[in-house]
Write an enzyme that holds these catalytic residues in place. Structure first.
Site, mmCIF file in Angstrom:
data_model
loop_
_atom_site.group_PDB
_atom_site.id
_atom_site.type_symbol
_atom_site.label_atom_id
_atom_site.label_comp_id
_atom_site.label_asym_id
_atom_site.label_seq_id
_atom_site.Cartn_x
_atom_site.Cartn_y
_atom_site.Cartn_z
ATOM 1 C CD GLU A 48 14.871 53.923 -23.012
ATOM 2 O OE1 GLU A 48 15.571 54.283 -23.985
ATOM 3 O OE2 GLU A 48 13.623 53.770 -23.080
ATOM 4 C CB THR A 98 20.796 54.798 -26.698
ATOM 5 O OG1 THR A 98 19.808 55.749 -26.312
ATOM 6 C CG2 THR A 98 21.400 55.254 -28.031
ATOM 7 C CE LYS A 102 12.871 53.888 -28.807
ATOM 8 N NZ LYS A 102 14.268 54.105 -28.351
#
Length: 217
Positions: free
Chosen positions: A43, A74, A134
């Site tokens: 990621e 993000t 998440k």
């Protein structure tokens, strides 16, 4: 089918490396070290300057590796998500749920994993087509929280990020998480250029996740 394949690869590996770095070069080196150690889900966070360039670079390098999955993290809005997807990101991760980003990812059949902290947030995410939630920051609640959540929401797939380390990663998995996101303590050796240590740590994370799954079954 691409979306299903991506989700399968993420859950099979069980560990996502959350890559934050001071440069494109450092992010690439960290990612390569993680992949060498067996963490095949990377990621690249958009706190990295030139994150889309890193994604393009990695997807090119590993184009012949069907087991490697490169995603973006993000991601705060749909515009950034589209930039990441155009760069080759195979999944999108966000610290918080965003409806427009969910719509965009559903449109292009890209897995979207938003950060949620409460059952209400998780329910809203599930209603919007999210496949993996998440749990962020995981350190706020700890592994036991997963059991509590899965009592009323047994169908939710949870991936904690923040607060996951080698001492508790097995408990996260045993309590019902489909995968874990690991950042700081995995990437710390990069500050001194000790990428070999990252590879070693990556190997330990993968081994512990697989061990936890065997013990769970």
């Amino acid at each position: 089918m691409n979306k299903l394949n991506t989700l399968t690869k993420i859950t099979k590996c069980g560990v996502v490396a959350v890559v934050r770095a001071d440069s494109v070069e450092e992010a690439a080196h960290i990612s390569e070290a993680c992949i060498e150690g067996g963490i095949l889900c990377i990621e690249i966070t958009f706190t990295v300057q030139g994150a889309d360039d890193v994604i393009k670079q990695l997807t090119s390098i590993y184009s012949d590796r069907t087991d490697v999955v490169i995603g973006a993290g993000t991601v705060l809005d749909a515009v950034t998500a589209r930039i990441a997807i155009l760069a080759g990101a195979q999944y999108i991760v966000s610290p918080a749920f965003d409806q427009e980003t969910a719509k965009l990812c559903n449109l292009y059949q890209i897995p979207y994993m938003p950060g949620c902290m409460t059952i209400t947030e998780m329910k809203h995410a599930l209603e919007s087509g999210v496949d993996i939630v998440k749990l962020f920051p995981g350190s706020t609640y700890g592994p036991d929280f997963v059991k509590a959540v899965k009592a009323p929401l047994p169908q939710v797939n949870i991936m904690p990020t923040g607060g996951v380390d080698l001492d508790n990663v097995e408990k996260w998995i045993q309590n019902g998480c489909v995968a874990v996101g690991v950042g700081g303590n995995l990437l710390a050796p990069a500050k001194t250029g000790a990428y070999g240590e990252i590879t070693s740590l990556a190997r330990q994370y993968v081994e512990k996740v697989q061990k936890a799954r065997v013990n769970k079954s």
